[in-house]
Design an enzyme around this catalytic site. Structure first.
Site, short mmCIF file in Angstrom:
data_model
loop_
_atom_site.label_atom_id
_atom_site.label_comp_id
_atom_site.label_asym_id
_atom_site.label_seq_id
_atom_site.Cartn_x
_atom_site.Cartn_y
_atom_site.Cartn_z
NE ARG A 171 27.96 18.00 52.21
CZ ARG A 171 28.03 16.69 51.93
NH1 ARG A 171 26.98 16.05 51.41
NH2 ARG A 171 29.12 16.01 52.18
CG PHE A 228 28.50 2.25 51.07
CD1 PHE A 228 27.69 3.19 50.46
CD2 PHE A 228 29.86 2.53 51.19
CE1 PHE A 228 28.21 4.39 49.98
CE2 PHE A 228 30.39 3.72 50.71
CZ PHE A 228 29.56 4.65 50.10
CG HIS A 245 21.48 13.66 49.38
ND1 HIS A 245 22.72 13.17 49.07
CD2 HIS A 245 21.20 14.62 48.46
CE1 HIS A 245 23.17 13.79 47.97
NE2 HIS A 245 22.26 14.67 47.58
CD GLU A 296 22.82 15.75 44.36
OE1 GLU A 296 22.34 16.44 45.28
OE2 GLU A 296 23.85 15.07 44.51
CE LYS A 335 20.46 9.81 53.52
NZ LYS A 335 21.85 9.40 53.12
NE ARG A 380 24.10 12.98 57.35
CZ ARG A 380 24.78 13.13 56.22
NH1 ARG A 380 25.97 13.70 56.22
NH2 ARG A 380 24.27 12.72 55.08
CB THR A 423 29.06 10.73 56.02
OG1 THR A 423 29.37 11.69 55.01
CG2 THR A 423 28.26 9.59 55.43
CG ASN A 467 23.53 9.57 56.67
OD1 ASN A 467 22.56 9.45 55.93
ND2 ASN A 467 24.76 9.71 56.20
CE1 TYR A 491 23.50 9.06 48.07
CE2 TYR A 491 21.61 7.61 48.25
CZ TYR A 491 22.38 8.64 48.75
OH TYR A 491 22.04 9.26 49.94
P1 IDP Z 1 27.08 12.32 52.42
O1 IDP Z 1 25.63 11.91 52.44
O2 IDP Z 1 27.52 12.87 53.75
O3 IDP Z 1 27.41 13.24 51.27
P2 IDP Z 1 28.45 10.23 50.92
O4 IDP Z 1 29.87 9.84 51.13
O5 IDP Z 1 28.12 10.99 49.68
O6 IDP Z 1 27.96 10.99 52.23
O7 IDP Z 1 27.62 8.88 50.95
C1 IDP Z 1 26.27 8.86 50.52
C2 IDP Z 1 25.46 8.06 51.52
O8 IDP Z 1 25.89 6.71 51.49
C3 IDP Z 1 25.63 8.49 52.97
O9 IDP Z 1 24.81 9.59 53.33
C4 IDP Z 1 25.26 7.24 53.70
O10 IDP Z 1 23.83 7.07 53.75
C5 IDP Z 1 25.84 6.15 52.79
N1 IDP Z 1 27.21 5.77 53.16
C6 IDP Z 1 28.36 6.45 52.94
N2 IDP Z 1 29.43 5.79 53.38
C7 IDP Z 1 28.96 4.62 53.87
C8 IDP Z 1 29.60 3.48 54.48
O11 IDP Z 1 30.81 3.42 54.65
N3 IDP Z 1 28.76 2.47 54.88
C9 IDP Z 1 27.40 2.51 54.71
N4 IDP Z 1 26.78 3.55 54.14
C10 IDP Z 1 27.54 4.60 53.73
MG MG Z 2 27.32 12.83 49.22
#
Ligand code: IDP
Ligand code: MG
Length: 148
Positions: A85, A57, A115, A126, A9, A102, A91, A112, A49
């Site tokens: 993963r 968020f 993706h 995707e 990202k 991470r 996350t 973070n 997304y």
């Molecule tokens: P992942 O990337 O570990 O699969 P997801 O829950 O799918 O996590 O969330 C997608 C992306 O959204 C995360 O990688 C992060 O950049 C952002 N994100 C997820 N939860 C939050 C939050 O609570 N606050 C701010 N950003 C978030």
């Molecule tokens: Mg995800």
């Protein structure tokens, strides 16, 4: 053999971590079958997304993903989705253990760095969103008998 979509990202690019992060996937033994630098449009970010639409968020996440270049990668290998993963870690960077991407490089929840597709089905969707078929290269690694 599975394929998975990995995005480095915009924070990965801004923080000059692209080479370091590609190395993590490469050294695990995953095989690179797609790679490009993309300035994600709002439309692409929304599609990518879509599952998070309506969450608090969501708008911030779209701004983040469209804020600069993203490196889009497709990796192939045995159990590639789960393996990638695992390499990424949780996350929230504060909860991701050391030796994950991470865990080693992120403190933020949003910023973070990476993706990774969370299922084989989502990986297919995707990959098709970010790449055309012609942009993916199937090839046989010379060390497959040792790594696979
Ligand atoms: P992942 O990337 O570990 O699969 P997801 O829950 O799918 O996590 O969330 C997608 C992306 O959204 C995360 O990688 C992060 O950049 C952002 N994100 C997820 N939860 C939050 C939050 O609570 N606050 C701010 N950003 C978030
Ligand atoms: Mg995800």
């Amino acid at each position: 053999m599975q394929r998975t979509l990995i995005l480095l990202k915009p924070d990965s690019v801004q923080r000059r971590l692209v080479g370091t992060l590609i190395h993590r996937f490469e050294q695990k033994g995953l095989r690179l079958v797609g790679m490009k630098l993309v300035q994600a449009s709002r439309e692409l970010a929304e599609q990518h997304y879509a599952v998070h639409k309506g969450k608090p968020f969501y708008e911030s996440l779209l701004s983040f993903l469209t804020s600069g270049p993203t490196v889009a990668l497709v990796w192939e290998g045995r159990e590639a989705v789960a393996v990638a993963r695992g390499l990424m870690g949780a996350t929230d960077g504060t909860k991701a253990p050391p030796a994950t991407i991470r865990g080693d490089f992120a403190l933020s929840v949003q910023n973070n760095l990476v993706h990774g597709s969370d299922s084989v089905e989502n990986a297919t969707t995707e990959i098709n969103l970010w790449f055309s078929a012609a942009e993916l290269v199937s090839w046989q690694p010379a060390d497959a008998n040792w790594v696979g």
